[in-house]
Design a protein around this motif. Structure first.
Motif, short mmCIF file in Angstrom:
data_model
loop_
_atom_site.label_atom_id
_atom_site.label_comp_id
_atom_site.label_asym_id
_atom_site.label_seq_id
_atom_site.Cartn_x
_atom_site.Cartn_y
_atom_site.Cartn_z
N ALA A 242 0.82 -1.22 0.00
CA ALA A 242 0.00 0.00 0.00
C ALA A 242 0.84 1.26 0.00
N VAL A 243 2.01 1.22 0.63
CA VAL A 243 2.89 2.39 0.71
C VAL A 243 4.01 2.21 -0.30
N LYS A 244 4.00 3.00 -1.35
CA LYS A 244 4.95 2.84 -2.44
C LYS A 244 6.28 3.54 -2.13
N SER A 245 7.35 2.95 -2.59
CA SER A 245 8.66 3.59 -2.52
C SER A 245 8.75 4.66 -3.60
N PRO A 246 9.73 5.57 -3.51
CA PRO A 246 9.90 6.56 -4.58
C PRO A 246 10.05 5.92 -5.95
N ALA A 247 10.73 4.79 -6.02
CA ALA A 247 10.90 4.12 -7.32
C ALA A 247 9.57 3.59 -7.84
N GLU A 248 8.72 3.11 -6.96
CA GLU A 248 7.40 2.65 -7.37
C GLU A 248 6.54 3.82 -7.83
N VAL A 249 6.58 4.91 -7.09
CA VAL A 249 5.81 6.10 -7.47
C VAL A 249 6.22 6.59 -8.86
N GLU A 250 7.51 6.53 -9.16
CA GLU A 250 7.97 6.97 -10.47
C GLU A 250 7.40 6.09 -11.58
N LYS A 251 7.24 4.79 -11.32
CA LYS A 251 6.64 3.91 -12.32
C LYS A 251 5.16 4.26 -12.53
N ILE A 252 4.46 4.57 -11.45
CA ILE A 252 3.07 4.99 -11.57
C ILE A 252 2.98 6.33 -12.29
N ALA A 253 3.90 7.24 -12.00
CA ALA A 253 3.93 8.53 -12.69
C ALA A 253 4.18 8.33 -14.18
N GLN A 254 5.04 7.36 -14.53
CA GLN A 254 5.28 7.08 -15.94
C GLN A 254 4.01 6.54 -16.59
N ALA A 255 3.31 5.65 -15.89
CA ALA A 255 2.03 5.14 -16.40
C ALA A 255 1.03 6.27 -16.60
N ALA A 256 1.05 7.25 -15.69
CA ALA A 256 0.15 8.41 -15.81
C ALA A 256 0.45 9.21 -17.07
N ARG A 257 1.71 9.28 -17.46
CA ARG A 257 2.07 9.98 -18.70
C ARG A 257 1.51 9.22 -19.91
N TYR A 258 1.53 7.90 -19.86
CA TYR A 258 0.93 7.11 -20.94
C TYR A 258 -0.58 7.35 -20.99
N VAL A 259 -1.21 7.41 -19.81
CA VAL A 259 -2.65 7.66 -19.76
C VAL A 259 -2.99 9.02 -20.36
N ASP A 260 -2.19 10.01 -20.02
CA ASP A 260 -2.42 11.34 -20.59
C ASP A 260 -2.43 11.28 -22.12
N ALA A 261 -1.45 10.59 -22.67
CA ALA A 261 -1.38 10.48 -24.13
C ALA A 261 -2.59 9.75 -24.69
N GLY A 262 -3.00 8.68 -24.02
CA GLY A 262 -4.16 7.93 -24.49
C GLY A 262 -5.44 8.71 -24.41
N MET A 263 -5.64 9.43 -23.29
CA MET A 263 -6.87 10.20 -23.14
C MET A 263 -6.92 11.37 -24.12
N GLN A 264 -5.78 12.00 -24.35
CA GLN A 264 -5.76 13.08 -25.35
C GLN A 264 -6.17 12.55 -26.72
N ALA A 265 -5.66 11.39 -27.08
CA ALA A 265 -6.00 10.80 -28.38
C ALA A 265 -7.47 10.42 -28.44
N GLY A 266 -7.99 9.89 -27.33
CA GLY A 266 -9.40 9.53 -27.30
C GLY A 266 -10.30 10.74 -27.46
N MET A 267 -9.97 11.81 -26.76
CA MET A 267 -10.76 13.04 -26.87
C MET A 267 -10.69 13.60 -28.29
N ALA A 268 -9.54 13.52 -28.91
CA ALA A 268 -9.40 14.03 -30.27
C ALA A 268 -10.21 13.22 -31.27
N ALA A 269 -10.53 11.97 -30.91
CA ALA A 269 -11.28 11.10 -31.82
C ALA A 269 -12.79 11.24 -31.65
N VAL A 270 -13.23 11.99 -30.63
CA VAL A 270 -14.66 12.16 -30.39
C VAL A 270 -15.26 13.08 -31.45
#
Length: 389
Positions: free
Chosen positions: A156-184
């Motif tokens: 439940a309590v992530k290390s800084p290295a784990e948080v950075e992996k989640i932050a990287q995943a969030a950057r992928y999500v941003d890209a995906g959501m931007q593309a999805g919105m552009a396709a609407v």
């Protein structure tokens, strides 16, 4: 460092051998406190967290046998052995063949190692422990300590290295959501939105995710957890988009809403309340507050606006290591009434307040955040307001 048929041990591991050794030691301390000598771990999330092993083939039996003293042993199907070598730093693997009975194989291993005379623990509430396997183990081993909840508080309590992996995943999500919105657009279908979302997230770096995107339009968007079915988008109707992405099995998620044309007044009001409820939940996050506090803050905003009957769920859930069928860690922590676990720096949550008129539309907004020493840090970067096209 072991090398087998050009596969180098640990070459694809998400973390260092030292990181896993520390996780195993912390788990052993909790096992000792619980009076357990040997733990059988079958859930893919806990196995990954302890060892780095990951495979889509977790539908076949796998188990980490972790004693409080001595080396752990990984019970694994032959087909997964090289995957195990690449992903982990564990040297001891017990390999069974497709013709073997995995339970018999595991019990024989426990007997060979002298562990059947010890206090054996098993996560009895794991998603990936079939009743038949549990009953067979119980009949062969006898009393099994329930070790559910031994590993999860550590995850439940992530290390800084784990948080950075989640932050990287969030950057992928941003890209995906931007593309999805552009396709609407009117005339596009729901499949085109999902193709754009997942294509962009994967192109940016995402791996396969624990659950599919939740994308729906028109009246279908008013049904919770509906997803794409080729429906063509029309003018003057809602579009609901929610997705996750993953980096080294660590997930982040995001929810946004769009409307083709001008939304009705009730939808605009609900969307405004979602925005305020999300911010209220975020503002309630701080170390020492309970997991109930963000939910109560969110619920109060919704109740004051008169939408209590439109919000019948938790405000958020832990997010991090996931395998299908979920992208979250909701079994570890929920932001909900009565959950009195205290928030700590390093905990990560997806917070998705959504309001709907069932069978008509849904509006919602979310963020993936990490608890900090002073409050929270948002990991995504996309604007929150309803997108009107």
């Amino acid at each position: 460092m072991q090398q087998l048929n050009n596969v180098i041990q640990g070459s694809e591991s998400a973390f260092s051998a030292q990181e896993y050794a520390q996780r195993i030691q912390r788990t052993r301390e909790r096992l000792n406190a619980a009076g357990v000598d040997v733990m059988i771990v079958t859930g893919p999330e806990n196995i990954f967290w302890l060892t780095g092993q990951q495979t889509p083939g977790y539908y076949t039996f796998q188990a980490l046998v972790l004693p409080t003293e001595g080396d752990p042993v990984f019970v694994i199907r032959q087909l997964e052995y090289f995957n195990f070598i690449a992903n982990t730093f564990i040297s001891d693997a017990a390999i069974y063949q497709d013709g073997d009975n995995p339970v018999d194989f595991l019990v024989a291993l426990l007997q060979q190692r002298g562990w059947l005379t010890k206090r054996v623990g098993l996560d009895k509430r794991g998603w990936f422990l079939p009743v038949a396997v549990y009953e067979a183990l119980q009949s062969r081993i006898g009393s099994l300590a329930d070790t559910a909840g031994v590993i999860e508080p550590l995850r439940a309590v992530k290390s800084p290295a784990e948080v950075e992996k989640i932050a990287q995943a969030a950057r992928y999500v941003d890209a995906g959501m931007q593309a999805g919105m552009a396709a609407v657009r009117a005339g596009a279908d729901e499949n085109a939105l999902v193709a754009a979302m997942m294509g962009a997230a994967i192109a940016t770096g995402s791996e396969y995710v624990g659950m599919e995107p939740l994308v729906s339009s028109g009246p279908r968007s008013g049904v919770p957890h509906g997803t794409w079915r080729r429906r063509v988008l029309q003018d003057n109707e809602p579009v609901f988009l929610e997705m996750a992405a993953a980096h080294d099995r660590y997930h982040a998620a995001l929810m946004r809403s769009a409307w083709l044309g001008r939304p009705p007044a009730i939808a605009l009001e609900m969307e405004k309340v979602c925005q305020e409820a999300l911010q209220a939940a975020l503002d309630a996050i701080r170390p020492g507050a309970t997991c109930a506090a963000p939910h109560i803050a969110c619920q109060q905003v919704i109740d004051r606006a008169g939408f209590t009957d439109n919000f019948k769920k938790r405000t958020g859930y832990s997010i991090g290591v996931s395998f299908a069928p979920d992208w979250g860690e909701g079994g570890i922590l929920s932001l909900y009434s009565g959950v009195n676990t205290e928030l700590q720096p390093g905990m990560t949550f997806h917070i998705p307040p959504a309001l709907r008129i069932y069978g008509e539309f849904t509006v919602g907004v979310s963020e993936t955040v990490v608890v900090t020493e002073t409050g929270y840090r948002q990991l995504g970067s996309l604007a929150r307001p309803l997108t009107c096209l």
